[in-house]
Design an enzyme around this catalytic site. Structure first.
Site, mmCIF file in Angstrom:
data_model
loop_
_atom_site.group_PDB
_atom_site.id
_atom_site.type_symbol
_atom_site.label_atom_id
_atom_site.label_comp_id
_atom_site.label_asym_id
_atom_site.label_seq_id
_atom_site.Cartn_x
_atom_site.Cartn_y
_atom_site.Cartn_z
ATOM 1 N N LYS A 73 30.129 -68.401 135.388
ATOM 2 C CA LYS A 73 30.854 -67.133 135.256
ATOM 3 C C LYS A 73 30.617 -66.198 136.442
ATOM 4 O O LYS A 73 31.505 -65.451 136.836
ATOM 5 C CB LYS A 73 30.444 -66.404 133.971
ATOM 6 N N ASP A 109 35.769 -61.632 127.408
ATOM 7 C CA ASP A 109 34.724 -61.573 126.364
ATOM 8 C C ASP A 109 34.700 -60.193 125.701
ATOM 9 O O ASP A 109 34.631 -60.078 124.475
ATOM 10 C CB ASP A 109 33.346 -61.877 126.961
HETATM 11 P P1 NDP Z 1 21.900 -63.965 128.074
HETATM 12 O O1 NDP Z 1 20.786 -64.934 128.218
HETATM 13 O O2 NDP Z 1 22.700 -63.595 129.249
HETATM 14 O O3 NDP Z 1 21.322 -62.595 127.411
HETATM 15 C C1 NDP Z 1 20.424 -62.642 126.332
HETATM 16 C C2 NDP Z 1 19.977 -61.233 125.967
HETATM 17 O O4 NDP Z 1 19.071 -61.311 124.855
HETATM 18 C C3 NDP Z 1 19.216 -60.522 127.081
HETATM 19 O O5 NDP Z 1 19.403 -59.140 126.995
HETATM 20 C C4 NDP Z 1 17.765 -60.904 126.746
HETATM 21 O O6 NDP Z 1 16.803 -60.061 127.319
HETATM 22 C C5 NDP Z 1 17.793 -60.748 125.234
HETATM 23 N N1 NDP Z 1 16.738 -61.514 124.590
HETATM 24 C C6 NDP Z 1 16.640 -62.863 124.497
HETATM 25 N N2 NDP Z 1 15.519 -63.207 123.818
HETATM 26 C C7 NDP Z 1 14.909 -62.050 123.485
HETATM 27 C C8 NDP Z 1 13.714 -61.737 122.776
HETATM 28 N N3 NDP Z 1 12.929 -62.694 122.250
HETATM 29 N N4 NDP Z 1 13.385 -60.434 122.601
HETATM 30 C C9 NDP Z 1 14.182 -59.460 123.112
HETATM 31 N N5 NDP Z 1 15.325 -59.684 123.803
HETATM 32 C C10 NDP Z 1 15.676 -60.967 123.978
HETATM 33 O O7 NDP Z 1 22.817 -64.578 126.919
HETATM 34 P P2 NDP Z 1 24.351 -64.227 126.572
HETATM 35 O O8 NDP Z 1 24.588 -62.794 126.834
HETATM 36 O O9 NDP Z 1 25.233 -65.229 127.177
HETATM 37 O O10 NDP Z 1 24.368 -64.511 124.986
HETATM 38 C C11 NDP Z 1 23.679 -63.673 124.070
HETATM 39 C C12 NDP Z 1 24.047 -64.077 122.629
HETATM 40 O O11 NDP Z 1 25.434 -63.869 122.406
HETATM 41 C C13 NDP Z 1 23.788 -65.557 122.327
HETATM 42 O O12 NDP Z 1 23.258 -65.638 121.032
HETATM 43 C C14 NDP Z 1 25.171 -66.188 122.368
HETATM 44 O O13 NDP Z 1 25.309 -67.286 121.495
HETATM 45 C C15 NDP Z 1 26.051 -65.025 121.862
HETATM 46 N N6 NDP Z 1 27.423 -65.083 122.399
HETATM 47 C C16 NDP Z 1 28.480 -65.016 121.516
HETATM 48 C C17 NDP Z 1 29.780 -65.042 121.981
HETATM 49 C C18 NDP Z 1 30.929 -64.989 121.019
HETATM 50 O O14 NDP Z 1 32.080 -65.262 121.419
HETATM 51 N N7 NDP Z 1 30.701 -64.624 119.771
HETATM 52 C C19 NDP Z 1 30.080 -65.123 123.427
HETATM 53 C C20 NDP Z 1 28.897 -65.164 124.275
HETATM 54 C C21 NDP Z 1 27.621 -65.138 123.763
HETATM 55 P P3 NDP Z 1 16.056 -60.583 128.675
HETATM 56 O O15 NDP Z 1 17.113 -60.681 129.714
HETATM 57 O O16 NDP Z 1 15.031 -59.562 128.940
HETATM 58 O O17 NDP Z 1 15.500 -61.933 128.363
#
Ligand code: NDP
Length: 288
Positions: A73, A109
């Site tokens: 992306k 998105d």
């Molecule tokens: P990214 O990895 O880009 O972002 C993940 C986010 O979650 C970051 O802000 C990260 O913080 C935070 N995070 C992860 N683990 C923890 C934790 N243990 N404690 C606190 N914060 C945490 O992923 P995406 O943005 O691509 O996806 C995020 C979610 O959205 C996923 O579950 C995915 O399946 C869902 N999704 C759903 C879509 C839909 O169409 N419904 C489309 C795209 C995604 P940090 O960066 O500090 O780790």
């Protein structure tokens, strides 16, 4: 059931890695078939490919357009000719339209997310929003919510990998839109509770709530949930996360991420074909 391939059939596709699990081929090919459109949608795993060569080949093949998923992306940006404002602000593209040889990058998105809220009867302009997360999906949602005039946006993230991005996003939104954006540390429980209390929408765009964090909630103490709060989790597997279960117990209206997935695809479909996806049919067939 399969579309008839002809000498005129044009290609749409998904690039990324992995892609084999994607629901996009099913939804787009069925929508093409229902509308009698001579297009076909395939998936190509870019795991070992040179993305620049792949994009150049798609351009030469005069494809209708393509989608991108992780990890492409952001990587695709240098190979495109122009970006919509949402894609430029987000710094990520999930849909490309070939406009007479010019490749235009879009990000659907956020559009899909806002449409899924509308579908659930929630108006984004109606009140302040707390957004948990600052990764890829959260960035798209933050930008689209600001462009669609949410009055105030509170971005909550841990001081981890995306902390800098959270601050970049807030600064960009404050500079380029009428929305007021700020950033709160997820570890500051009191400040997080305060922003949720003044919000009418709470959105989880972290991965807490799905494997390997299934059963966990990003908001450990849900006592700040109030009955005027709409709680949305973009996770769709599982359909009901702990956050949504806690919110329902507090009397909040809730929605999971299934229809965000549907509507981001529907928005890409419209960009490519100029026609509305037959949403009812696609929803009943693949999203129920
Ligand atoms: P990214 O990895 O880009 O972002 C993940 C986010 O979650 C970051 O802000 C990260 O913080 C935070 N995070 C992860 N683990 C923890 C934790 N243990 N404690 C606190 N914060 C945490 O992923 P995406 O943005 O691509 O996806 C995020 C979610 O959205 C996923 O579950 C995915 O399946 C869902 N999704 C759903 C879509 C839909 O169409 N419904 C489309 C795209 C995604 P940090 O960066 O500090 O780790």
């Amino acid at each position: 059931m399969y579309n008839q391939i002809t000498g005129h059939t044009r290609l749409c596709c998904l690039l990324g890695s992995p892609v084999a699990h994607s629901i996009s081929p099913m939804m787009h090919n069925e929508a093409f078939r229902l509308l009698g459109l001579d297009y076909v949608y395939l998936c190509f795993d870019t795991g070992h490919a040179d993305l620049q060569t792949m994009i150049q080949t798609l351009r030469e093949m005069n494809v209708l357009g393509f989608n991108l998923t992780m990890p492409d992306k952001e990587r695709v940006l240098p190979y495109l000719d122009d970006l919509t404002s949402a894609a430029a602000m987000t710094g990520a593209v999930n849909t490309v339209k070939n406009e007479n040889g010019r490749l235009i990058g879009h990000n659907t998105d956020g559009i899909g997310y806002i449409q899924s809220l509308k579908d659930a009867g929630y108006d984004i302009t109606g009140g302040e929003m707390t957004l948990l997360g600052a990764g890829g999906a959260a960035s798209s949602i933050a930008v689209q919510a600001a462009l669609d005039q949410v009055p105030a946006l509170h971005i909550v993230n841990r001081r981890g990998r995306s902390w800098e991005n959270a601050n970049r996003l807030a600064a960009l939104i404050n500079r380029q839109t009428g929305c007021r954006a700020d950033v709160t540390d997820l570890a500051d429980t009191k400040a997080v509770q305060e922003v949720i209390q003044k919000s009418s929408l709470l959105t989880n765009a972290t991965s807490i709530g799905m494997a390997p964090h299934a059963g966990a909630s990003p908001i450990a103490d849900p006592s700040c949930f109030h009955k005027d709060l709409f709680v949305s989790d973009i996770i769709y597997n599982p359909r009901q996360t702990k956050l949504l279960a806690d919110a329902q117990q507090a009397g909040c209206r809730t929605a999971n991420g299934l229809y965000m997935l549907l509507y981001q695809g529907a928005a890409a479909f419209s960009i490519w074909t100029g026609q509305d996806m037959p949403i009812g049919d696609i929803r009943d067939r693949f999203f129920s």
